[in-house]
Design a protein around this motif. Structure first.
Motif, short mmCIF file in Angstrom:
data_model
loop_
_atom_site.label_atom_id
_atom_site.label_comp_id
_atom_site.label_asym_id
_atom_site.label_seq_id
_atom_site.Cartn_x
_atom_site.Cartn_y
_atom_site.Cartn_z
N PHE A 53 0.84 -1.20 0.00
CA PHE A 53 0.00 0.00 0.00
C PHE A 53 0.87 1.24 0.00
N MET A 54 0.43 2.24 -0.76
CA MET A 54 1.10 3.53 -0.78
C MET A 54 0.04 4.60 -0.98
N ASP A 55 0.06 5.62 -0.12
CA ASP A 55 -0.90 6.71 -0.30
C ASP A 55 -0.24 7.85 -1.07
N SER A 56 -0.91 8.99 -1.11
CA SER A 56 -0.39 10.11 -1.90
C SER A 56 0.96 10.60 -1.39
N ALA A 57 1.26 10.36 -0.12
CA ALA A 57 2.58 10.75 0.42
C ALA A 57 3.69 10.00 -0.29
N GLY A 58 3.44 8.76 -0.68
CA GLY A 58 4.44 7.98 -1.40
C GLY A 58 4.71 8.54 -2.78
N ILE A 59 3.67 8.91 -3.48
CA ILE A 59 3.86 9.51 -4.81
C ILE A 59 4.57 10.85 -4.67
N GLY A 60 4.19 11.62 -3.67
CA GLY A 60 4.88 12.89 -3.42
C GLY A 60 6.35 12.68 -3.09
N LEU A 61 6.65 11.64 -2.33
CA LEU A 61 8.03 11.31 -2.00
C LEU A 61 8.85 11.06 -3.26
N ILE A 62 8.34 10.24 -4.14
CA ILE A 62 9.06 9.90 -5.37
C ILE A 62 9.18 11.13 -6.28
N LEU A 63 8.09 11.85 -6.48
CA LEU A 63 8.14 13.05 -7.32
C LEU A 63 9.12 14.09 -6.78
N GLY A 64 9.13 14.27 -5.48
CA GLY A 64 10.04 15.23 -4.87
C GLY A 64 11.50 14.86 -5.05
N ARG A 65 11.82 13.57 -4.92
CA ARG A 65 13.22 13.15 -5.11
C ARG A 65 13.62 13.26 -6.58
N MET A 66 12.66 13.04 -7.48
CA MET A 66 12.96 13.25 -8.90
C MET A 66 13.32 14.71 -9.14
N ARG A 67 12.56 15.61 -8.53
CA ARG A 67 12.82 17.05 -8.66
C ARG A 67 14.20 17.39 -8.07
N ASP A 68 14.54 16.79 -6.93
CA ASP A 68 15.85 17.03 -6.32
C ASP A 68 17.00 16.59 -7.21
N LEU A 69 16.76 15.58 -8.04
CA LEU A 69 17.81 15.05 -8.92
C LEU A 69 18.00 15.87 -10.20
N VAL A 70 17.06 16.76 -10.52
CA VAL A 70 17.12 17.54 -11.76
C VAL A 70 18.44 18.28 -11.92
N PRO A 71 18.96 18.99 -10.89
CA PRO A 71 20.21 19.75 -11.09
C PRO A 71 21.42 18.88 -11.47
N THR A 76 15.66 8.31 -12.28
CA THR A 76 14.80 7.59 -11.34
C THR A 76 14.15 6.43 -12.08
N LEU A 77 14.14 5.27 -11.44
CA LEU A 77 13.39 4.13 -11.96
C LEU A 77 12.51 3.59 -10.84
N ILE A 78 11.28 3.24 -11.18
CA ILE A 78 10.33 2.65 -10.24
C ILE A 78 10.10 1.22 -10.69
N LEU A 79 10.46 0.27 -9.83
CA LEU A 79 10.39 -1.14 -10.22
C LEU A 79 9.21 -1.86 -9.59
#
Length: 117
Positions: A53-71, A76-79
């Motif tokens: 189970f993953m709620d919206s906090a999980g999607i936010g976690l992944i999206l936020g780390r993707m944003r942090d990696l932009v610079p 990012t890969l989700i398996l």
């Protein structure tokens, strides 16, 4: 439950199991963001094979780390998400980073090195 492993070549492997809620997402966020901002991370692999189970906090976690990696032009890969989670990722615009494969195949895809044990 989460296991965060710093692999060679700046790859972080995050293996999630059970349920990912807001509390756990905040703990993971802090640890992974620190690794990114110290320049030690160029890619994150999220292995969701055992995540029930993953709620919206999980999607936010992944999206936020993707944003942090932009610079650093990070990847990012989700398996192996469940079918329900895969639909959520598709709707969230993350479908292009979802893979159904082994961790070793994902590491190879992003240019890492897999060592035989």
């Amino acid at each position: 439950m989460a296991t965060i492993t710093q692999l060679e070549n700046g790859i972080v492997l995050i293996t999630l199991a059970g349920e990912l809620d807001n509390h756990e997402a905040n703990q993971i966020r802090e640890e992974v963001s620190t690794a990114i901002f110290t320049g030690k991370t160029r890619a994150i692999i999220w292995d969701l094979y055992n995540l029930g189970f993953m709620d919206s906090a999980g999607i936010g976690l992944i999206l936020g780390r993707m944003r942090d990696l932009v610079p650093v032009n990070g990847e990012t890969l989700i398996l192996n998400p469940s079918p329900t989670m895969e639909k959520l990722f598709q709707f969230s615009g993350l479908g292009d980073v979802v893979r159904i494969c082994t961790v070793e195949e994902a590491i190879d895809e992003i240019g890492g090195v897999v060592h035989e044990k």
